[in-house]
Design a protein around this motif. Structure first.
Motif, PDB file in Angstrom:
ATOM      1  N   ASP A 184       0.818  -1.220   0.000  1.00  0.00           N
ATOM      2  CA  ASP A 184       0.000   0.000   0.000  1.00  0.00           C
ATOM      3  C   ASP A 184       0.847   1.263   0.000  1.00  0.00           C
ATOM      4  O   ASP A 184       0.437   2.279  -0.551  1.00  0.00           O
ATOM      5  CB  ASP A 184      -1.035   0.010   1.124  1.00  0.00           C
ATOM      6  CG  ASP A 184      -0.535  -0.676   2.361  1.00  0.00           C
ATOM      7  OD1 ASP A 184       0.520  -1.316   2.254  1.00  0.00           O
ATOM      8  OD2 ASP A 184      -1.173  -0.553   3.415  1.00  0.00           O
ATOM      9  N   VAL A 185       2.039   1.186   0.575  1.00  0.00           N
ATOM     10  CA  VAL A 185       2.925   2.357   0.517  1.00  0.00           C
ATOM     11  C   VAL A 185       3.341   2.605  -0.933  1.00  0.00           C
ATOM     12  O   VAL A 185       3.314   3.733  -1.431  1.00  0.00           O
ATOM     13  CB  VAL A 185       4.162   2.144   1.409  1.00  0.00           C
ATOM     14  CG1 VAL A 185       5.161   3.264   1.217  1.00  0.00           C
ATOM     15  CG2 VAL A 185       3.765   2.050   2.858  1.00  0.00           C
ATOM     16  N   LEU A 186       3.662   1.499  -1.602  1.00  0.00           N
ATOM     17  CA  LEU A 186       4.090   1.620  -2.997  1.00  0.00           C
ATOM     18  C   LEU A 186       2.971   2.201  -3.863  1.00  0.00           C
ATOM     19  O   LEU A 186       3.189   3.094  -4.688  1.00  0.00           O
ATOM     20  CB  LEU A 186       4.494   0.235  -3.502  1.00  0.00           C
ATOM     21  CG  LEU A 186       5.259   0.201  -4.805  1.00  0.00           C
ATOM     22  CD1 LEU A 186       6.642   0.775  -4.584  1.00  0.00           C
ATOM     23  CD2 LEU A 186       5.369  -1.230  -5.311  1.00  0.00           C
ATOM     24  N   LYS A 187       1.769   1.694  -3.610  1.00  0.00           N
ATOM     25  CA  LYS A 187       0.609   2.158  -4.380  1.00  0.00           C
ATOM     26  C   LYS A 187       0.389   3.645  -4.163  1.00  0.00           C
ATOM     27  O   LYS A 187       0.188   4.410  -5.107  1.00  0.00           O
ATOM     28  CB  LYS A 187      -0.629   1.400  -3.892  1.00  0.00           C
ATOM     29  CG  LYS A 187      -1.175   0.403  -4.881  1.00  0.00           C
ATOM     30  CD  LYS A 187      -2.529   0.040  -4.375  1.00  0.00           C
ATOM     31  CE  LYS A 187      -2.958  -1.345  -4.715  1.00  0.00           C
ATOM     32  NZ  LYS A 187      -4.060  -1.794  -3.883  1.00  0.00           N
ATOM     33  N   GLN A 188       0.437   4.022  -2.886  1.00  0.00           N
ATOM     34  CA  GLN A 188       0.192   5.435  -2.583  1.00  0.00           C
ATOM     35  C   GLN A 188       1.276   6.318  -3.168  1.00  0.00           C
ATOM     36  O   GLN A 188       1.001   7.427  -3.617  1.00  0.00           O
ATOM     37  CB  GLN A 188       0.161   5.619  -1.070  1.00  0.00           C
ATOM     38  CG  GLN A 188      -1.157   5.200  -0.477  1.00  0.00           C
ATOM     39  CD  GLN A 188      -1.265   5.710   0.934  1.00  0.00           C
ATOM     40  OE1 GLN A 188      -1.009   6.875   1.189  1.00  0.00           O
ATOM     41  NE2 GLN A 188      -1.638   4.835   1.844  1.00  0.00           N
TER      42      GLN A 188
END
Lengths: 445, 594
Positions: free
Chosen positions: A399-403
């Protein structure tokens, strides 16, 4: 006829006994060492790869708290002692080498909002949601005795932060106002406010010890001089700052962690525009702490990661995360510059290496030389694309990567739009505003 | 005279000072001190005086300290400062030219460049100073008066030198499996011999110890050591074979067929082979993969050499051309016409500057292969069939059954006669210098001859790179290290230092991209903005005037440049016309220089 032919005596080149070390005659003639650059590059590439292979930063996890960690404090004198406060009002004293809790105090009702140790390391102060400021002895009470605070001050409002003076027996707290207390008195000797209803953090300057800085809820950072009756100046930003930390070596710089996912380094003398904007987090930054060398700082974020930034770079050099680590509330850099401590929502304090691939323990001389050589090689070839790609790569939670991707897209879209607007309007009417200047609203004296 | 006067004056000055007695303290032993001081030079007294005046309490202590620093005799250091280093030694360790700091660059960049310059200068100096500690000197051979060195026979040399060196001249009579090729290992300890009719032997040639011997029962075209003495490659009639030092066949590489010549690139762990079918192939011996196979389209490839400086393979062709190859390119890097006839042999020196070729036109040519220019051309009556260059730059050329050694082939003046010569029993078939020894190995129809050539080998080896005296353990460690820093084949090119240079082209490209992104040029000159002045001097008219002034200044620079160019052009024209004026009508019959 005069003739000389090369004839070496093997005794000059072979060790005398098997107990000797081997003889290594050198000749530094460059023609005997072809492909210098290519070989050095290969070494640098290997060193970079090995650095990533050995990057195992997680050292230990200290568990024992029964609620989220709200604050951590370093001991002023002892490297092995760390204090932590939790959201249920419990304070624990930890022994780091043994990785165990040596003392537990039920200090407050509700949150422990702040802890700080006295400069001499004999006692420490805690503040909590129960509007009290308590001073505790660092030594545990004798067997069978109750944990009793040395001193308790009952305040009028909730106190959210505390910091002790470097040399004198005074400390500062923040809440609805920033108050300076003398240790001997139960009421503040000075009280600052500047049309603000609450402060989240107050920190003494480590060099100019009479100076203070605080983060206020009106999106401002306020500077004070303890000797004066009014605050010095304040800078208002677009979003609220959560905490700040002074650079211990260049104490005119401070870095504040902001709600807009960035950290800002300011020069105290020139608040109009930050010296640097540090971007990489994908959620609000909750805490920041400088390394004792003043070259780097660590930041904790709501996005469940902690990042290490060089003080003059805009992007982080390192990111730490684990599957189990939740929102990181507080973070501290240990005084020996080797470890980073992070306290998070899921009741654990984690101990990380400050330099992820560093070998712990005593190093032999050859190991040290090799490590230094590799470091220099990586530095020398850092701009080569292959080396750069390997050195920069970090695994990130999904989710960090996505954000991150999402935010990059948003930023790019904003930039594109602005460029289009600029293209189709009168020249000069849409000025280019540098990133640094975007975030400061006003500076008040 | 003036100096004398000055001295006298100084003496008087000191005398006057000593007359004025300092206040005597109870802890001072003034009498003794004064006596001893008067014996020494004037300066110590004056220093004592100054110390006296500044801090009377520290008096005795400071005097003692000062005395301790000086040479007891009172003489000056005859060699003050650091020892000088000869310029040529410094030159040897010079790596590239100094960086210029670009104008208007950042302070940080300036500091970084200055710092790196300082560090590299220090490294250069230290390396140059280390030359003093090198243990061995190169060999030499000098004739007496009226004695040519080329007339001195090998037997005489072997008699004249010590027994160990003398034993380096020897013959191996191997007439059965006829003409022999040879290869020395990189440390110079081991020798490989291969007879055309299948005889393969590896010898520890200094102790004359035979490590393995066999007959492969096939024609053998060439033989080469791989990175250690544990493996060697043999180009046999059809395929390429790899054997270990005991003679056990390890691999038969059927992808490599009809190989005629081989070269091993030690830092890349690659074996380059040239075949009769015109293919140049590269085998990575560390992983056993074919890296590249290039069809040279130049027929049979039996002349091959490597450039040890940049690992480029040189091939000589039957049409007189020499082509340079890297595994990354299907076309030659360079193709140059060297001879009128076919190229018979070629070799490249270890600094990668010079190439020596010989052709069927019986010429021996020396080329500067950095500038790609011919330097010298010699005519050899018999032509050279094999060439080899030693570490110190001695050239050996085989003409029929005579081996000639030349010195200073690329020096300023052309060479008139050989340095050494030796006749062997049969037609020469292989020629190689032994690294780090003054020895030339000659393979011929009747076996093998080891010749002593004083001054051929590099006297001082670097033990971390190639150590002839390494132990088994050291060899293992070296092998691991060497494999770890194996240079990738992609890095082979004409300039091996390319990787350390700034990629200018891509900087321009990046700048262009940056301009596109920003919508303006960040490095462009800023537009002049006149300052606002007071007292009515900031009227629209005066501002415009100031702007004009600056604009004219810029304009003037442009004009100045134009005028300079024009003047230059005119001068050239006039000089040309002068030359034309001297020309007569008959000049057209003259031979053109170009």
């Amino acid at each position: 006829m005069k003739v000389k032919v090369l004839c070496r005596n093997p005794d000059d080149y072979v060790r005398e006994t098997t107990r000797d070390i081997q003889r290594v005659p050198r000749n530094y003639d460059p023609t005997l060492h072809p492909f210098e650059v290519a070989r050095e590059y290969t070494r640098a590439l290997n060193a970079t790869k090995l650095e990533r292979v050995f990057a195992k930063p997680f050292v230990a996890s200290l568990d024992g708290h029964r609620d989220g960690i709200s604050c951590i404090a370093k001991h002023a004198k002892s490297l092995s002692t760390v204090l932590s406060g939790a959201c249920d009002g419990e304070v624990k004293v930890w022994n780091l080498p043994r990785r165990e809790c040596v003392r537990t105090i039920q200090a407050h009702e509700g949150f422990v909002r702040g802890i700080c140790t006295r400069f001499c390391g004999t006692s420490f102060f805690t503040v909590g949601d129960d509007k009290t400021i308590k001073q505790w002895n660092m030594d545990p009470p004798g067997h069978g005795l109750q944990e009793e605070p040395l001193n308790t001050i009952l305040g009028k409002a909730v106190v959210t932060g505390i910091d002790h003076h470097q040399r004198e027996a005074t400390f500062a707290t923040c809440g609805q106002t920033v108050d300076i207390y003398d240790e001997q008195r139960s009421s503040p000797i000075r009280s600052f406010s500047w049309g603000v209803d609450s402060f989240s953090c107050v920190r003494y300057n480590p060099v100019e010890t009479e100076l203070l800085a605080s983060c206020a809820s009106d999106r401002s950072v306020v500077l004070y001089d303890m000797r004066e009756s009014t605050p010095l100046r304040k800078v208002v930003m677009t979003m609220r700052s959560n905490t700040l930390c002074w650079n211990p070596m260049e104490a005119y710089y401070f870095t504040c962690s902001n709600e807009d996912y960035n950290l800002y380094t300011y020069d105290m003398r020139y608040l109009k525009c930050p010296v640097n904007v540090h971007m990489d987090h994908v959620s609000a930054v909750l805490d920041v702490d400088y390394s004792p060398t003043g070259r780097e700082f660590v930041s904790a974020s709501f996005d469940k990661t902690i990042r290490i930034f060089p003080k003059d770079k805009g992007h982080s050099r390192e990111v730490y995360h684990t599957k189990r680590m939740q929102h990181v509330i507080c973070v501290r850099w240990s005084s020996d510059n080797k470890y980073v401590l992070s306290g998070s929502d899921e009741m654990n304090i984690r101990l990380w290496k400050a330099n992820a691939s560093e070998k712990l323990g005593v190093l032999s001389a050859r190991e040290k030389i090799a490590a230094n050589y590799n470091k220099k090689l990586i530095e020398k070839f850092q701009h080569h694309p292959h080396v750069k790609r390997i050195a920069r790569h970090r695994h990130l939670p999904r989710d960090v990567l996505k954000q991150k991707k999402q935010q990059r897209e948003m930023k790019e879209a904003r930039r594109r739009k602005e460029q289009n607007v600029r293209k189709h309007s009168k020249p000069g009417s849409v000025p280019l505003v540098p990133e640094k200047e975007k975030h400061v609203v006003a500076v008040l004296e | 005279m003036a100096a004398l006067l000055e001295d006298a004056a100084k003496g008087a000055h000191v005398e006057r000072k000593t007359n004025k007695k300092p206040v005597k303290r109870y802890w001072e032993k003034t009498e003794d001190l004064k006596n001893s001081d008067q014996n020494t030079s004037h300066r110590s007294i004056s220093t004592e005086k100054t110390a006296d005046r500044s801090t009377a309490t520290e008096n005795t202590g400071s005097v003692k300290r000062r005395k301790g620093r000086r040479i007891p005799s009172g003489k000056q250091d005859p060699f003050p400062g650091e020892a000088p280093i000869p310029q040529e030694q410094l030159q040897k360790y010079q790596r590239g030219s100094k960086h210029n700091v670009p104008k208007g660059s950042e302070r940080r960049l300036k500091e970084a460049i200055a710092w790196s310059e300082k560090v590299s200068e220090l490294a250069q100096k230290q390396a140059a100073r280390y030359d003093l500690l090198l243990p061995e000197d190169a060999g030499f051979l000098e004739g007496d008066e009226d004695e040519d060195t080329c007339r001195i026979s090998q037997e005489d040399i072997a008699d004249a030198v010590d027994i160990t060196s003398g034993s380096k001249f020897f013959n191996l009579h191997l007439s059965q499996f006829g003409p022999y090729r040879l290869d020395y290992s990189r440390t110079g300890r081991h020798l490989l011999l291969s007879g055309r009719r299948g005889h393969v032997a590896c010898i520890e040639w200094q102790s004359k110890n035979l490590t393995c011997e066999m007959n492969v029962m096939e024609t053998v075209n060439d033989i080469k050591w791989l990175h250690t003495e544990a493996m060697f490659a043999v180009a046999q009639k059809k395929w390429l074979y790899i054997y270990d030092s005991e003679g056990i066949e390890l691999h038969c590489v059927k992808k490599f067929n009809d190989v005629l010549k081989m070269q091993f690139l030690p830092y890349h762990f690659m074996l380059a082979t040239a075949s009769a079918t015109g293919f140049l192939q590269y085998l990575d011996v560390s992983v056993g993969k074919e890296v590249a196979a290039i069809c040279t389209k130049a027929g049979r490839l039996d002349v091959m050499s490597q450039n040890p400086y940049n690992a480029v393979i040189h091939l000589g062709h039957s049409n007189g051309t020499v082509s340079l190859w890297s595994p990354n390119q299907k076309e030659p890097l360079v193709k140059m016409l060297c001879h009128r006839g076919a190229v018979r042999s070629l070799t490249v020196d270890k600094t990668g500057t010079y190439m020596v070729t010989s052709g069927l036109d019986r010429k021996l040519k020396v080329y500067d292969i950095r500038a790609l220019k011919p330097l010298h051309s010699y005519f050899l009556p018999a032509g050279a069939s094999y060439l080899s260059l030693s570490q110190k730059g001695l050239l050996s050329a085989a003409t029929g059954d005579i081996v000639q050694v030349y010195q200073n082939v690329w020096g300023g003046s052309p060479v008139s006669k050989p340095y050494m010569a030796h006749r062997v029993r049969g037609q020469v078939w292989g020629l190689a210098y032994c690294p780090f020894e003054d020895v030339l190995g000659v393979g011929h129809g009747e076996g093998f001859t080891s010749m002593i050539v004083p001054g051929a080998g590099e006297p001082n080896f670097d033990a971390l790179d190639t150590n002839p005296y390494r132990s088994a353990k050291q060899m293992q460690e070296w092998e691991v290290k060497a494999l770890l820093e194996k240079v990738q084949p992609e890095l082979i090119g004409l300039d091996p230092g390319q990787l350390g240079k700034v990629d200018q082209g891509s900087f321009e490209q990046r700048h262009k991209e940056r301009v596109d992104i920003l919508g303006y040029d960040p490095l462009a000159k800023e537009k002049f903005k006149p300052k606002s002045k007071k007292k009515g001097r900031s009227s629209a008219g005066s501002i415009e005037k100031r702007k004009r002034k600056v604009a004219y200044e810029d304009h003037r620079d442009v004009i100045r440049l134009n005028v300079e160019e024009k003047v230059k052009h005119q001068k050239e024209k006039s000089s040309e016309s002068q030359q034309l004026g001297k020309k007569s009508t008959l000049d057209r019959f003259r031979k053109q220089d170009k």
